[in-house]
Design a protein around this motif. Structure first.
Motif, PDB file in Angstrom:
ATOM      1  N   UNK A 201      68.261 -63.053 -17.231  1.00 30.36           N
ATOM      2  CA  UNK A 201      67.713 -62.297 -18.360  1.00 30.36           C
ATOM      3  C   UNK A 201      66.805 -61.151 -17.909  1.00 30.36           C
ATOM      4  N   UNK A 202      66.263 -61.262 -16.700  1.00 31.35           N
ATOM      5  CA  UNK A 202      65.332 -60.241 -16.225  1.00 31.35           C
ATOM      6  C   UNK A 202      66.007 -58.896 -15.968  1.00 31.35           C
ATOM      7  N   UNK A 203      67.324 -58.884 -15.909  1.00 29.62           N
ATOM      8  CA  UNK A 203      68.062 -57.639 -15.721  1.00 29.62           C
ATOM      9  C   UNK A 203      68.514 -57.039 -17.052  1.00 29.62           C
ATOM     10  N   UNK A 204      68.231 -57.728 -18.167  1.00 32.28           N
ATOM     11  CA  UNK A 204      68.685 -57.277 -19.484  1.00 32.28           C
ATOM     12  C   UNK A 204      67.870 -56.068 -19.951  1.00 32.28           C
ATOM     13  N   UNK A 205      68.504 -54.911 -20.204  1.00 31.47           N
ATOM     14  CA  UNK A 205      67.770 -53.715 -20.625  1.00 31.47           C
ATOM     15  C   UNK A 205      67.033 -53.893 -21.950  1.00 31.47           C
ATOM     16  N   UNK A 206      67.628 -54.619 -22.897  1.00 31.17           N
ATOM     17  CA  UNK A 206      67.004 -54.825 -24.204  1.00 31.17           C
ATOM     18  C   UNK A 206      65.714 -55.632 -24.068  1.00 31.17           C
ATOM     19  N   UNK A 207      65.775 -56.696 -23.289  1.00 32.70           N
ATOM     20  CA  UNK A 207      64.584 -57.522 -23.079  1.00 32.70           C
ATOM     21  C   UNK A 207      63.512 -56.755 -22.303  1.00 32.70           C
ATOM     22  N   UNK A 208      63.938 -55.974 -21.320  1.00 32.68           N
ATOM     23  CA  UNK A 208      62.986 -55.143 -20.584  1.00 32.68           C
ATOM     24  C   UNK A 208      62.342 -54.113 -21.509  1.00 32.68           C
ATOM     25  N   UNK A 209      63.147 -53.575 -22.416  1.00 31.50           N
ATOM     26  CA  UNK A 209      62.618 -52.610 -23.388  1.00 31.50           C
ATOM     27  C   UNK A 209      61.619 -53.245 -24.340  1.00 31.50           C
ATOM     28  N   UNK A 210      61.916 -54.472 -24.792  1.00 31.75           N
ATOM     29  CA  UNK A 210      61.002 -55.180 -25.699  1.00 31.75           C
ATOM     30  C   UNK A 210      59.669 -55.473 -25.004  1.00 31.75           C
ATOM     31  N   UNK A 211      59.754 -55.917 -23.759  1.00 30.69           N
ATOM     32  CA  UNK A 211      58.538 -56.178 -22.985  1.00 30.69           C
ATOM     33  C   UNK A 211      57.764 -54.886 -22.738  1.00 30.69           C
ATOM     34  N   UNK A 212      58.495 -53.799 -22.512  1.00 31.41           N
ATOM     35  CA  UNK A 212      57.869 -52.497 -22.324  1.00 31.41           C
ATOM     36  C   UNK A 212      57.168 -52.008 -23.578  1.00 31.41           C
ATOM     37  N   UNK A 213      57.750 -52.290 -24.740  1.00 26.00           N
ATOM     38  CA  UNK A 213      57.137 -51.908 -26.017  1.00 26.00           C
ATOM     39  C   UNK A 213      55.788 -52.601 -26.189  1.00 26.00           C
ATOM     40  N   UNK A 214      55.749 -53.906 -25.932  1.00 28.12           N
ATOM     41  CA  UNK A 214      54.498 -54.660 -26.047  1.00 28.12           C
ATOM     42  C   UNK A 214      53.463 -54.133 -25.049  1.00 28.12           C
ATOM     43  N   UNK A 215      53.907 -53.864 -23.818  1.00 32.64           N
ATOM     44  CA  UNK A 215      53.000 -53.355 -22.797  1.00 32.64           C
ATOM     45  C   UNK A 215      52.446 -51.986 -23.184  1.00 32.64           C
ATOM     46  N   UNK A 216      53.287 -51.155 -23.767  1.00 32.14           N
ATOM     47  CA  UNK A 216      52.838 -49.834 -24.199  1.00 32.14           C
ATOM     48  C   UNK A 216      51.806 -49.909 -25.300  1.00 32.14           C
ATOM     49  N   UNK A 217      52.048 -50.758 -26.288  1.00 29.01           N
ATOM     50  CA  UNK A 217      51.088 -50.938 -27.389  1.00 29.01           C
ATOM     51  C   UNK A 217      49.762 -51.483 -26.861  1.00 29.01           C
ATOM     52  N   UNK A 218      49.835 -52.419 -25.930  1.00 32.71           N
ATOM     53  CA  UNK A 218      48.617 -53.000 -25.368  1.00 32.71           C
ATOM     54  C   UNK A 218      47.775 -51.982 -24.631  1.00 32.71           C
ATOM     55  N   UNK A 219      48.424 -51.067 -23.924  1.00 40.04           N
ATOM     56  CA  UNK A 219      47.682 -50.065 -23.152  1.00 40.04           C
ATOM     57  C   UNK A 219      46.943 -49.075 -24.045  1.00 40.04           C
ATOM     58  N   UNK A 220      47.457 -48.851 -25.257  1.00 39.78           N
ATOM     59  CA  UNK A 220      46.809 -47.904 -26.181  1.00 39.78           C
ATOM     60  C   UNK A 220      45.399 -48.362 -26.527  1.00 39.78           C
ATOM     61  N   UNK A 221      45.216 -49.647 -26.685  1.00 35.89           N
ATOM     62  CA  UNK A 221      43.909 -50.180 -27.056  1.00 35.89           C
ATOM     63  C   UNK A 221      42.833 -49.815 -26.034  1.00 35.89           C
ATOM     64  N   UNK A 222      43.233 -49.694 -24.771  1.00 40.08           N
ATOM     65  CA  UNK A 222      42.274 -49.386 -23.708  1.00 40.08           C
ATOM     66  C   UNK A 222      42.137 -47.885 -23.428  1.00 40.08           C
ATOM     67  N   UNK A 223      43.114 -47.092 -23.841  1.00 38.26           N
ATOM     68  CA  UNK A 223      43.108 -45.680 -23.444  1.00 38.26           C
ATOM     69  C   UNK A 223      43.001 -44.680 -24.601  1.00 38.26           C
ATOM     70  N   UNK A 224      42.919 -45.149 -25.841  1.00 41.44           N
ATOM     71  CA  UNK A 224      42.842 -44.217 -26.965  1.00 41.44           C
ATOM     72  C   UNK A 224      41.621 -43.298 -26.904  1.00 41.44           C
ATOM     73  N   UNK A 225      40.412 -43.790 -26.573  1.00 40.99           N
ATOM     74  CA  UNK A 225      39.267 -42.875 -26.493  1.00 40.99           C
ATOM     75  C   UNK A 225      39.484 -41.736 -25.497  1.00 40.99           C
TER      76      UNK A 225
END
Length: 294
Positions: A201-225
């Motif tokens: 499953x770690x090679x699945x582009x859709x799952x990698x994209x979903x994990x990337x979406x969560x990671x991207x949203x999480x980073x906003x909380x720390x870098x918005x200012x």
């Protein structure tokens, strides 16, 4: 991350990054445009009431093309940005992997992400974001200083020199370094949770994209200012309003309050989540295709 192996080093990863970034930027630019507009407007006398209102007024005044002002430089810049990001990350990871197992530890993933973020900030993000912000700010103000991205580039270089493209460099480096230092290990952690030990499953582009979406949203909380200060520093009137990054932050806090540092947080979270998710989904696909011809 599972789709980046110890074989992913050298020039090929740079090309993969450029193709990934350009494709991702073309798909998500309107949300980037709205985010910038909401950050640039005055909080005491706002021009837009939110995301949808910004879209509606922009389209009513400029047509759908108004949401793509500054897009060419952003698409090219995003290609260069991810070329620097993935090129730096994969090559740094190649040096940091355990020599016996070939694996990358959590700490090394974070540090490689930090290095990738700093690299993309210096060589791609700062000049591209300055151009994009000044062109969109010019449209918002109706000042008509620039006919487009190329015209803005020529005029900024002629009037301010190369340093004019590096306004807000410090908050940009701080933001991008933090971004990738958070996103890379967070994406790996999300994939570990999603896959639950299933290596296939770690090679699945859709799952990698979903994990990337969560990671991207999480980073906003720390870098918005940092992102808000960066946008103000790169605006058309920044030279007259602020003496530097700290002066900009102090004036924002004094005149508009803490909420000024989180302007446009929702559209940025949508934009960053989507762009990061698309990037993590596209990179392994483009990588697989390019490996067949290079």
């Amino acid at each position: 991350m599972a789709f980046v192996t110890k074989k992913d080093t050298g020039f090929k990863t740079v090309v993969k990054g450029f193709l990934t970034g350009g494709t991702q930027a073309a798909l998500t630019y309107p949300t980037e445009f709205v985010k910038t507009q909401l950050q640039l407007q005055s909080k005491s006398n706002p021009e837009f009431n939110g995301i949808l209102d910004c879209f509606r007024k922009t389209i009513a005044k400029h047509g759908i093309g108004g949401c793509y002002v500054g897009a060419p430089v952003r698409i090219f810049g995003a290609g260069c940005q991810q070329m620097c990001r993935w090129g730096a990350y994969t090559n740094l990871a190649g040096l940091a992997r355990d020599k016996e197992t070939g694996k990358l530890s959590g700490l090394m993933t974070t540090l490689c992400g930090l290095g990738a973020g700093i690299t993309e900030a210096v060589f791609a993000v700062t000049p591209v974001e300055t151009l994009k912000t000044r062109v969109t700010d010019d449209q918002r103000r109706g000042t008509g200083n620039y006919k487009g991205t190329v015209d803005a580039f020529k005029k900024i270089i002629a009037s301010e020199g190369p340093v004019g493209l590096y306004r807000g460099a410090f908050p940009t480096i701080l933001k991008q370094g933090t971004n990738q230092a958070v996103r890379m290990p967070l994406q790996v952690w999300c994939m570990t949770v999603i896959c639950m030990g299933d290596e296939a499953k770690k090679q699945n582009p859709v799952l990698n994209g979903a994990a990337g979406f969560v990671a991207g949203c999480g980073s906003v909380l720390l870098t918005q200012p940092q992102d808000c200060v960066k946008s103000r520093m790169q605006g058309e009137a920044a030279k007259e309003l602020y003496s530097g990054t700290l002066d900009c932050a102090k004036k924002m806090l004094a005149t508009e309050g803490p909420q000024a540092f989180f302007s446009g947080a929702i559209p940025r979270m949508v934009q960053v989540g989507l762009s990061n998710g698309i990037s993590f989904a596209l990179f392994p696909i483009i990588s697989k295709m390019l490996n067949q011809v290079m």
